[in-house]
Enzyme design. Structure first.
Site, PDB file in Angstrom:
ATOM      1  N   TYR A   1       3.422 -13.843 -58.194  1.00 11.28           N
ATOM      2  CA  TYR A   1       3.475 -14.878 -59.334  1.00 11.28           C
ATOM      3  C   TYR A   1       4.417 -14.497 -60.428  1.00 11.28           C
ATOM      4  CZ  TYR A   1       1.757 -16.883 -63.763  1.00 11.28           C
ATOM      5  OH  TYR A   1       1.729 -17.680 -64.716  1.00 11.28           O
TER       6      TYR A   1
ATOM      7  N   GLU B   1       6.487 -21.870 -64.525  1.00 12.90           N
ATOM      8  CA  GLU B   1       5.566 -20.903 -63.609  1.00 12.90           C
ATOM      9  C   GLU B   1       6.222 -21.027 -61.991  1.00 12.90           C
ATOM     10  OE1 GLU B   1       0.936 -20.222 -64.200  1.00 12.90           O
ATOM     11  OE2 GLU B   1       1.452 -21.552 -62.685  1.00 12.90           O
TER      12      GLU B   1
END
Ligand code: GDP
Ligand code: MN
Length: 383
Positions: A101, A189
């Site tokens: 992530y 993101e």
């Protein structure tokens, strides 16, 4: 404003982030053609502005163009969390060894952008924050110094990347930060950023939220706005001039003024209830708008009681009361209704409500109104 995965990834790629080769299709035939051009296995991904598409059946792997056409047909017919799928992205399938992530958000308390990385990619970061908070590494970005090399190095080491991946990771982190800055994002993101079989890093998913107040600086982005960004309920609310946000609680709130709406939600929570929505009917609310608002509230099956908290200033209580009655003709409420009307024309407002066939529970103060609504929602007070 939310950007689609394919839009976010293209912006990231323009800032040096490696992404899979891919193209967007609106029909199964188009999907087949794209799959033929890409050659080999492709991943067919629904482009809707919600997370968790994989679990909802909106992401499928196709081994050949015929399968891509078939899967695209299935996915294009789906509705994911209330949003219809109108486009699919076809990407060259990645050989995924590890999912990471990487994201940037604004930490309002510190007035800084924060970059977060985690070795637990592919799942929602909120989930990692709950179950394994130590797996999330963070660095705070100084707006004048920018994202420094030692910071990306700290993240790369923190999430256990191999030394020969540090440079590629730094380039991706810098690219993500540049995209975040260039488009006035509140969130950028990559989840997951994957490590491939060859040890390369590749952004297979992308997400960006753009600060609506900055859209005037990005006319190119305004064109990307998706009409399906909102659910049908949210669209109806916006078109009626209502600020409406659906929540998970059981007490529907109809309030005028954003501040009063916040206070109403707080006090409902204080007395042990949960608001089902935020709703500001705005100043000078007309009967029709009130009726729309009540219909939206009662459409929510979770709603066990409704609290009307109207402070009459420019908004007149009688006008709101008329709206409530109009709405009752259309939607027959089956839940208890608590009203608190104060201010301009409150007497007239109450008289109008007294004519209704529904027994309305009245309250004179906000605290009493909230307590009654909470009790009514628990079935301890009936309408
Ligand atoms: P989200 O569920 O909406 O966040 O969609 P993602 O794009 O993050 O995809 C969900 C999951 O599908 C990823 O975490 C991967 O495990 C998997 N996935 C996505 N793209 C590929 C791909 O190209 N190849 C393979 N094998 N899996 C993929
Ligand atoms: Mn994802």
């Amino acid at each position: 404003m939310k950007l689609h995965e394919y839009q976010s990834k293209r912006l990231f790629a323009a800032h040096g982030v490696p992404i899979p080769k891919g193209e967007v299709a609106k029909t199964p035939e188009e999907a087949r053609r794209i799959a033929e051009e890409l050659g080999g296995a492709v991943i067919v991904k629904s482009q809707v502005l919600v997370g968790g598409r994989g679990k909802a059946g909106g992401i499928k792997l196709a081994q050949n163009p015929a399968e891509a056409e078939q899967l695209a047909g299935e996915i294009l017919g789906l509705e994911i969390k209330g949003l219809p799928v109108r486009k699919v992205l076809l990407d060259e399938a990645a050989d995924i060894k590890k999912e990471i992530y990487l994201g940037i958000v604004i930490d309002r308390a510190n007035r800084r952008a924060v970059m977060m990385a985690s070795s637990e990619g592919g799942v929602e970061i909120e989930e990692v924050a709950r179950s394994n908070p130590d797996a999330i590494k963070k660095v705070t970005i100084d707006p004048f110094l920018g994202l420094r090399g030692f910071q990306t190095l700290e993240l790369a080491k923190g999430i256990g990347l191999a030394i020969d991946q540090f440079r590629a990771f730094d380039r991706i982190a810098q690219g993500l930060y540049q995209s975040f800055l260039a488009y006035d994002a509140s969130l950028a993101e990559i989840n997951p950023l994957v490590v491939t079989g060859e040890g390369e890093l590749l952004a297979v998913d992308g997400k960006m939220l753009i600060d609506d107040n900055a859209l005037f600086r990005h006319p190119d982005l305004a064109e990307m706005r998706d009409v399906d960004e909102e659910t049908s309920t949210e669209r109806e609310a916006r078109e009626a001039g209502l600020s409406y946000v659906q929540l998970d609680g059981e007490i529907g709130c109809m309030v005028n003024g954003a501040g009063l709406a916040m206070a109403t939600m707080d006090i409902i929570k204080h007395f042990g209830g949960e608001p089902a929505n935020f709703l500001d009917i705005g100043g000078g609310a007309k009967a029709e708008r009130v009726a729309t608002a009540l219909r939206l509230i009662l459409d929510d099956p979770n709603v066990k009681a409704v609290l009307f908290n109207i402070f009459g200033g420019i908004t007149r209580c009688d006008e709101v009361a008329r709206g409530i009655l109009t709405a009752f003709e259309e939607v027959k409420p089956t839940v208890p209704l608590v009203t608190r009307l104060v201010g301009t024309n409150e007497e007239e407002g109450r008289e109008i409500l007294d004519q209704s066939d529904y027994h309305l529970i009245t309250a004179s103060t906000l605290a009493k109104a909230a307590q009654k609504a909470v009790a009514a929602a628990k079935g301890e007070l009936s309408g």
